[in-house]
Design a protein around this motif. Sequence first.
Motif, short mmCIF file in Angstrom:
data_model
loop_
_atom_site.label_atom_id
_atom_site.label_comp_id
_atom_site.label_asym_id
_atom_site.label_seq_id
_atom_site.Cartn_x
_atom_site.Cartn_y
_atom_site.Cartn_z
N ALA A 68 40.13 47.95 23.06
CA ALA A 68 39.11 48.57 23.91
C ALA A 68 39.10 47.92 25.29
CB ALA A 68 37.74 48.47 23.25
N VAL A 69 39.21 46.60 25.32
CA VAL A 69 39.24 45.88 26.60
C VAL A 69 40.50 46.27 27.38
CG1 VAL A 69 39.46 43.61 27.67
CG2 VAL A 69 37.85 43.95 25.80
N ALA A 70 41.65 46.35 26.68
CA ALA A 70 42.89 46.75 27.35
C ALA A 70 42.76 48.15 27.94
CB ALA A 70 44.05 46.70 26.36
N GLY A 108 48.20 48.49 40.22
CA GLY A 108 48.27 48.61 38.77
C GLY A 108 48.89 47.45 38.03
N VAL A 109 49.60 46.55 38.70
CA VAL A 109 50.27 45.46 37.99
C VAL A 109 49.25 44.54 37.33
CG1 VAL A 109 51.71 43.41 38.23
CG2 VAL A 109 52.36 45.52 39.38
N ARG A 110 48.25 44.11 38.08
CA ARG A 110 47.29 43.15 37.53
C ARG A 110 46.53 43.71 36.32
NH1 ARG A 110 45.02 38.52 39.54
NH2 ARG A 110 45.76 38.95 41.66
N PRO A 111 45.91 44.91 36.41
CA PRO A 111 45.21 45.41 35.22
C PRO A 111 46.14 45.66 34.04
CG PRO A 111 45.24 47.07 36.96
CD PRO A 111 45.68 45.78 37.58
N PHE A 123 52.65 64.07 31.87
CA PHE A 123 51.45 63.53 32.51
C PHE A 123 51.87 62.28 33.31
CE2 PHE A 123 50.08 65.80 28.66
CZ PHE A 123 49.33 66.80 29.27
N ASP A 124 51.56 61.10 32.80
CA ASP A 124 52.13 59.88 33.37
C ASP A 124 52.01 58.76 32.36
OD1 ASP A 124 49.72 58.39 33.65
OD2 ASP A 124 49.31 59.26 35.59
N ALA A 125 52.78 57.68 32.59
CA ALA A 125 52.86 56.59 31.62
C ALA A 125 51.53 55.90 31.43
CB ALA A 125 53.92 55.59 32.06
N ARG A 126 50.75 55.79 32.51
CA ARG A 126 49.47 55.08 32.41
C ARG A 126 48.53 55.78 31.45
NH1 ARG A 126 44.96 56.24 35.22
NH2 ARG A 126 43.30 54.67 35.32
N CYS A 138 40.76 47.93 31.10
CA CYS A 138 41.51 47.36 32.23
C CYS A 138 42.25 48.45 32.99
CB CYS A 138 42.51 46.32 31.72
SG CYS A 138 41.75 44.76 31.21
N LEU A 139 42.90 49.36 32.26
CA LEU A 139 43.65 50.42 32.93
C LEU A 139 42.74 51.51 33.48
CD1 LEU A 139 46.85 50.84 30.74
CD2 LEU A 139 46.54 49.57 32.84
N VAL A 140 41.68 51.83 32.76
CA VAL A 140 40.74 52.85 33.26
C VAL A 140 40.08 52.37 34.54
CG1 VAL A 140 38.57 54.03 32.78
CG2 VAL A 140 40.33 53.89 31.01
N LEU A 141 39.65 51.12 34.57
CA LEU A 141 38.95 50.59 35.74
C LEU A 141 39.86 50.38 36.93
CD1 LEU A 141 36.54 48.02 34.04
CD2 LEU A 141 35.99 50.27 34.99
N SER A 142 41.19 50.42 36.70
CA SER A 142 42.09 50.33 37.85
C SER A 142 41.92 51.55 38.74
CB SER A 142 43.55 50.20 37.41
OG SER A 142 44.00 51.40 36.80
N GLY A 143 41.40 52.66 38.17
CA GLY A 143 40.95 53.80 38.95
C GLY A 143 42.01 54.62 39.61
#
Length: 406
Positions: free
Chosen positions: A179-181, A11-14, A73-76, A184-189
């Motif tokens: 939207a891009v940000a 998760g750090v990179r995204p 829930f969680d921070a992400r 990034c987090l959604v695609l970290s999966g």
Amino acid sequence: MTSISAERGSGVRPFLVGMFVDALGSGLYVPLTLLFIHTVTGLPMTTVGLGVTAAAVAGLAANPVAGVLIDRFDARRVLIGTYVLRALGFAAYPFVDGFGALIVVAALVAIGDRAYYPASGSYVSVLAEGARRDRLYALMSTARNVAFGLGGLLSSAAVSSGGQTGFVLIASVNAASFAVATGCLVLSGRRAPGTSPPRMPGGYRQVLADRPFIKLVGAEQAFTLTHMILPVALPVYAVTVLGAPAWLLGLLYTLNTVLVAAGQLAVRRWQRAARRTHAMALGGAVLIVSCAAYGAAIMVPAGPARAGALVAATLIFTVGELLHATPSWALAAAAAPPALRGRYLAIHQQTWAIAAVVAPAGFSALLGAAAALLWVTLGVLLAVASVVVLRLSRRLPAGAVAAPEI
């Protein structure tokens, strides 16, 4: 303990990429906030000012609500929510045609802005621990300042070349950046790494009952008010009291942004053997010197010498800002029980929401009464806050105060 490079897959990179893109878009907008809204919506400037103030007040509720959501829930997930809210808000700005619509859209943006900080702080505290957490906070600050500065340059180019169309372009690009940000987090999966801590009873009652932490928050309020000098106090003081040219403000702002971006990691390395409370207190002492330097600028002859005095004061202010920022974030995160970290950081970050509401009117009133009164008031508040932080070094959790493990 894993390194940050090893944690990137978790998760750090995204997170860092999304945060950089978010800050790049925000840099387009923040330096021109009122003018941007006035131009895009066509509403009178007084109406825009009232709408933004009402939205800022609404944003005060976002921090505590975000804290509950982070712990539940969680921070992400909450971080993704802040990006979505702001993307919707900026996409809607060009369609605002009245005061009611302005408040709704500006409130969406303000709520997303305010909730972002406890969410991002909580997410960092899960992604890394100890010295690596401090480093990640410093890296986040560096990247945000670089992106924000680039955004400011692009903003100037868009407005100078595109006029009103340029402002609409800024709204669209800023919406796209959020939207891009989000992507990034959604695609970290995945959720933030690690198992979720068990829920703890008490909620905010437990946070408010933690007297050492609440005292830390009270001290932090003095620091956050002082951090409002550059965007709020200095434009009024430099131009109306000192008679400095308006172009100097851009130079001072750029100087601060560049030095914070360049110096954050170096200062963090220098602080890594120091207790976080002592590092914060040293930052407070340097900020007191900067207040004295700003106040003394009025005694310097007008012209280049006075401009030089303002540059020197801003350099000192920037050093104090660098010394305070990373240990403040890291201390608050480390002092919080993991199961209530969202609520703890929400209360800690509420100081920024309060400062955003109090500083414009408060600073203007103090400068209007006597120019020196603002600098003396901030200096006294910082002195008290620094002493409080030092005394808390024995009352806050030892693992939070101690120099982080390298």
